[in-house]
Design a protein around this motif. Structure first.
Motif, PDB file in Angstrom:
ATOM      1  N   ALA A  13       0.943  -1.238  -0.155  1.00  0.00           N
ATOM      2  CA  ALA A  13       0.079   0.142  -0.076  1.00  0.00           C
ATOM      3  C   ALA A  13       0.801   1.294  -0.023  1.00  0.00           C
ATOM      4  N   LEU A  14       1.861   1.489   0.718  1.00  0.00           N
ATOM      5  CA  LEU A  14       2.723   2.278   0.810  1.00  0.00           C
ATOM      6  C   LEU A  14       3.651   2.775  -0.394  1.00  0.00           C
ATOM      7  N   ILE A  15       4.025   1.442  -1.029  1.00  0.00           N
ATOM      8  CA  ILE A  15       4.600   1.565  -2.438  1.00  0.00           C
ATOM      9  C   ILE A  15       3.474   2.208  -3.591  1.00  0.00           C
ATOM     10  N   GLN A 138      18.876  -4.170  10.733  1.00  0.00           N
ATOM     11  CA  GLN A 138      19.889  -3.206   9.894  1.00  0.00           C
ATOM     12  C   GLN A 138      19.572  -3.093   8.285  1.00  0.00           C
ATOM     13  N   TYR A 139      19.528  -4.519   7.826  1.00  0.00           N
ATOM     14  CA  TYR A 139      18.965  -4.742   6.489  1.00  0.00           C
ATOM     15  C   TYR A 139      17.716  -3.647   6.055  1.00  0.00           C
ATOM     16  N   LEU A 140      16.768  -3.799   7.039  1.00  0.00           N
ATOM     17  CA  LEU A 140      15.467  -3.555   7.033  1.00  0.00           C
ATOM     18  C   LEU A 140      15.291  -1.876   6.842  1.00  0.00           C
ATOM     19  N   GLN A 141      16.302  -1.411   7.832  1.00  0.00           N
ATOM     20  CA  GLN A 141      16.385   0.024   7.821  1.00  0.00           C
ATOM     21  C   GLN A 141      17.041   0.734   6.890  1.00  0.00           C
ATOM     22  N   GLU A 142      18.034  -0.045   6.111  1.00  0.00           N
ATOM     23  CA  GLU A 142      18.506   0.474   5.085  1.00  0.00           C
ATOM     24  C   GLU A 142      17.727   0.638   3.800  1.00  0.00           C
ATOM     25  N   HIS A 143      16.567  -0.237   3.699  1.00  0.00           N
ATOM     26  CA  HIS A 143      15.483  -0.005   2.598  1.00  0.00           C
ATOM     27  C   HIS A 143      14.465   0.800   2.934  1.00  0.00           C
ATOM     28  N   THR A 144      13.941   1.688   1.905  1.00  0.00           N
ATOM     29  CA  THR A 144      12.883   2.674   2.288  1.00  0.00           C
ATOM     30  C   THR A 144      11.931   2.354   1.243  1.00  0.00           C
ATOM     31  N   ILE A 145      10.670   2.938   1.316  1.00  0.00           N
ATOM     32  CA  ILE A 145       9.553   2.800   0.224  1.00  0.00           C
ATOM     33  C   ILE A 145      10.145   3.388  -1.039  1.00  0.00           C
TER      34      ILE A 145
END
Length: 163
Positions: A13-15, A138-145
């Motif tokens: 939804a955010l994408i 850390q991996y999830l923090q590095e990836h944004t919408i």
């Protein structure tokens, strides 16, 4: 480990919101049709995202949802934590067993000892699991919408003239 379908729908939804035309909000009905999920289920997800300041609800006849912040400031980790919760993925449940005592090492922490007057044991299994969780976070923090939207634009999935 498996994330819930709510996390899946929230991220998609955010994408979708991030790829909408500039200044165009998206109504719950078209958003639910795009994602293939019921309006009521999606409304609950969007409510959580709204409460945490990730999306904003736009009232009115042509209302809907829009991102409350730029897509490059919304991380996957933040969305996962909003939907799944912020608890640790692993908790050692075998604290009293002989096996746990064999796999624990004493940790000297003067502040802890002052408060509890005993030595604290740290489970070596939990240390490994916590390390894995830190790396995942850390991996999830590095990836944004926005990083996903950019990858979709580069792959020709979205037009380049979006937000």
């Amino acid at each position: 480990m498996q994330y819930s379908k709510s996390t899946d729908y929230a991220l998609h939804a955010l994408i979708h919101l991030a790829s909408a035309e500039r200044r165009q909000n998206v109504g719950i009905k078209p958003l639910s049709e795009t994602l293939g999920v019921s309006e009521s289920y999606l409304s609950k997800i969007m409510s959580k995202l709204r409460q945490d300041g990730i999306v904003r609800a736009v009232p009115g006849v042509n209302g809907g949802y829009e991102l409350a912040r730029p897509a490059d400031q919304i991380t996957f980790l933040e969305v996962v934590q909003v939907i799944e919760g912020r608890q640790h993925l692993f908790e050692c449940s075998n604290m009293e067993s002989n096996q746990h005592r064999l796999l624990a090492e004493e940790e000297s922490d003067d502040r802890y000892q002052a408060d509890h007057d005993s030595e604290r044991c740290v489970c070596l299994v939990k240390q490994v699991m916590d390390g894995a969780e830190r790396q995942l976070n850390q991996y999830l923090q590095e990836h944004t919408i926005q990083s996903v939207v950019d990858a979709a634009v580069a792959a020709g999935k979205f037009p380049a003239n979006k937000k």
